[in-house]
Design an enzyme around this catalytic site. Sequence first.
Site, mmCIF file in Angstrom:
data_model
loop_
_atom_site.group_PDB
_atom_site.id
_atom_site.type_symbol
_atom_site.label_atom_id
_atom_site.label_comp_id
_atom_site.label_asym_id
_atom_site.label_seq_id
_atom_site.Cartn_x
_atom_site.Cartn_y
_atom_site.Cartn_z
ATOM 1 N N GLY A 70 -2.850 6.773 -9.194
ATOM 2 C CA GLY A 70 -2.265 5.614 -8.542
ATOM 3 C C GLY A 70 -3.001 4.334 -8.857
ATOM 4 O O GLY A 70 -2.488 3.463 -9.555
ATOM 5 N N HIS A 71 -4.245 4.202 -8.387
ATOM 6 C CA HIS A 71 -4.952 2.932 -8.496
ATOM 7 C C HIS A 71 -5.123 2.494 -9.945
ATOM 8 O O HIS A 71 -4.786 1.367 -10.305
ATOM 9 C CB HIS A 71 -6.318 3.040 -7.814
ATOM 10 C CG HIS A 71 -7.070 1.754 -7.776
ATOM 11 N ND1 HIS A 71 -6.874 0.791 -6.809
ATOM 12 C CD2 HIS A 71 -8.015 1.252 -8.612
ATOM 13 C CE1 HIS A 71 -7.663 -0.238 -7.050
ATOM 14 N NE2 HIS A 71 -8.369 0.014 -8.134
ATOM 15 N N ARG A 84 0.190 7.935 5.308
ATOM 16 C CA ARG A 84 -0.801 8.015 6.373
ATOM 17 C C ARG A 84 -0.172 7.652 7.723
ATOM 18 O O ARG A 84 0.850 6.967 7.766
ATOM 19 C CB ARG A 84 -1.982 7.101 6.064
ATOM 20 C CG ARG A 84 -2.775 7.592 4.858
ATOM 21 C CD ARG A 84 -3.983 6.720 4.576
ATOM 22 N NE ARG A 84 -4.747 7.253 3.441
ATOM 23 C CZ ARG A 84 -5.702 8.167 3.546
ATOM 24 N NH1 ARG A 84 -6.003 8.656 4.734
ATOM 25 N NH2 ARG A 84 -6.338 8.593 2.474
ATOM 26 N N HIS A 121 0.425 1.933 3.668
ATOM 27 C CA HIS A 121 1.020 1.727 2.341
ATOM 28 C C HIS A 121 2.397 2.389 2.316
ATOM 29 O O HIS A 121 3.385 1.743 2.650
ATOM 30 C CB HIS A 121 0.097 2.182 1.204
ATOM 31 C CG HIS A 121 -0.827 3.304 1.513
ATOM 32 N ND1 HIS A 121 -0.398 4.555 1.876
ATOM 33 C CD2 HIS A 121 -2.182 3.356 1.492
ATOM 34 C CE1 HIS A 121 -1.434 5.336 2.061
ATOM 35 N NE2 HIS A 121 -2.542 4.647 1.847
ATOM 36 N N GLU A 137 1.164 14.076 -0.345
ATOM 37 C CA GLU A 137 -0.205 14.389 0.060
ATOM 38 C C GLU A 137 -0.405 14.035 1.530
ATOM 39 O O GLU A 137 0.206 13.086 2.035
ATOM 40 C CB GLU A 137 -1.219 13.574 -0.750
ATOM 41 C CG GLU A 137 -1.194 13.799 -2.235
ATOM 42 C CD GLU A 137 -2.227 12.939 -2.948
ATOM 43 O OE1 GLU A 137 -2.822 12.036 -2.301
ATOM 44 O OE2 GLU A 137 -2.441 13.145 -4.145
ATOM 45 N N ARG A 190 3.690 -8.557 2.690
ATOM 46 C CA ARG A 190 4.724 -9.482 3.159
ATOM 47 C C ARG A 190 5.864 -8.679 3.758
ATOM 48 O O ARG A 190 6.054 -7.512 3.431
ATOM 49 C CB ARG A 190 5.269 -10.326 1.992
ATOM 50 C CG ARG A 190 4.245 -11.211 1.315
ATOM 51 C CD ARG A 190 3.926 -12.440 2.174
ATOM 52 N NE ARG A 190 3.092 -13.372 1.443
ATOM 53 C CZ ARG A 190 1.764 -13.344 1.401
ATOM 54 N NH1 ARG A 190 1.110 -12.366 2.042
ATOM 55 N NH2 ARG A 190 1.088 -14.246 0.735
ATOM 56 N N ASN A 219 1.267 7.977 -8.565
ATOM 57 C CA ASN A 219 1.093 7.726 -7.140
ATOM 58 C C ASN A 219 1.554 6.297 -6.827
ATOM 59 O O ASN A 219 1.075 5.333 -7.429
ATOM 60 C CB ASN A 219 -0.376 7.923 -6.755
ATOM 61 C CG ASN A 219 -0.586 7.911 -5.263
ATOM 62 O OD1 ASN A 219 -0.100 7.050 -4.549
ATOM 63 N ND2 ASN A 219 -1.350 8.879 -4.768
ATOM 64 N N HIS A 246 1.171 9.345 -0.382
ATOM 65 C CA HIS A 246 0.298 9.836 0.690
ATOM 66 C C HIS A 246 0.645 9.027 1.942
ATOM 67 O O HIS A 246 0.060 7.978 2.198
ATOM 68 C CB HIS A 246 -1.163 9.654 0.316
ATOM 69 C CG HIS A 246 -2.131 10.252 1.293
ATOM 70 N ND1 HIS A 246 -3.404 10.628 0.946
ATOM 71 C CD2 HIS A 246 -2.018 10.547 2.614
ATOM 72 C CE1 HIS A 246 -4.023 11.126 2.000
ATOM 73 N NE2 HIS A 246 -3.195 11.076 3.033
ATOM 74 N N THR A 296 -9.324 6.180 1.659
ATOM 75 C CA THR A 296 -8.772 7.025 0.600
ATOM 76 C C THR A 296 -9.434 8.397 0.690
ATOM 77 O O THR A 296 -10.459 8.564 1.359
ATOM 78 C CB THR A 296 -9.007 6.390 -0.786
ATOM 79 O OG1 THR A 296 -8.315 7.142 -1.778
ATOM 80 C CG2 THR A 296 -10.489 6.330 -1.123
ATOM 81 N N HIS A 299 -7.931 11.167 -8.756
ATOM 82 C CA HIS A 299 -8.763 10.141 -8.136
ATOM 83 C C HIS A 299 -9.550 9.393 -9.201
ATOM 84 O O HIS A 299 -10.364 9.969 -9.913
ATOM 85 C CB HIS A 299 -9.719 10.700 -7.086
ATOM 86 C CG HIS A 299 -9.924 9.736 -5.945
ATOM 87 N ND1 HIS A 299 -9.102 9.680 -4.845
ATOM 88 C CD2 HIS A 299 -10.848 8.765 -5.761
ATOM 89 C CE1 HIS A 299 -9.509 8.744 -4.024
ATOM 90 N NE2 HIS A 299 -10.559 8.160 -4.551
#
Length: 248
Positions: free
Chosen positions: A223-224, A46, A51, A76, A19, A8, A44, A106, A200
Amino acid sequence: MPAKLSVNLNAIAMLRNRRDLPWPSVTGLGRIALEAGAHGLTVHPRPDQRHIRFTDLPDIRALIDDEFPDAEFNIEGYPSGDFLALVERTEPEQVTLVPDDPEQPTSDHGWDFVANLDMLKAIVARLKKSGARVSLFCDPDADAEQLGAAKATGADRIELYTGPYGACHEDPKKAAALVEVLGRTADAAHDLGLGVNAGHDLTVENLPALAKRLPALAEVSIGHGLTADALEYGMAGAVTRFLGALGR
C-alpha cells in the site's frame, strides 16, 4: 511462478478522508490497478474508519465481481466480532488476521500463535466455512514452535511482516541479513504445508531480493510504497513497476 500483487487501498482512502469529498476514488484507483495487471485489492478496515470506511467494502466487492472476476479481495483486520461480521457480509477471497490494537497506526508485529492457538483455531474454522482463504500475520523470525502452532490453527497461509526489512533501505548489509531470516521462516512454513504471503514497506527497490530468496512466495500486499510510487508514475505505472520487481 512469481508472487501475485495485491494493491492495498488504505493510503488512498486516508487521503480521500482529509476532505468531505469523493476523491481520490478508492474504487476508481482500484480499477486502474487491476486494469494494469494487479491480481487483487487489499483493505484494512479499522474500527475508527480512519482510512477505509465500512461503506467502501460493498463497492470494492462489486468492482471485482462485475469487472475483474479473476481478481481477489483481501480484507485484513483484528478478529473482533464486528470485523468477522463485516467479513462475512463482504465474502472476500482471503482474510488476513492481524493482532493489532485498534489504536495502532499500522500493523507492526505478528501473532503469538502458541498463546492464541485456541482463539485462532475457532476463528479460522468460522471464516473457512464462508469459503475464504485465511492468512495469519507472522513475525519475520517465527520459530518452529510458533509456526507449528500457526499450522495447527487450520490457516492456509501466513503473511510475513516485512517492516524491519523495509526499514533497512539505507543499510544493504542488514537488509541482506533480514532477507535470509525471512527466507528461513518461509522455508520452514512451506515444509509444514503453509502458503506464504508477505507485506509491509515493500518497494520496487527491495522486492527483487525478497522474491529471489522466497521463490515460492504466493502474494505480496503493498500500500504505502506503491501509493507513493503512484504519485510519481501514476497508479498504472506504479503497478507495472511493482510487477516487474516481482519478476512478472
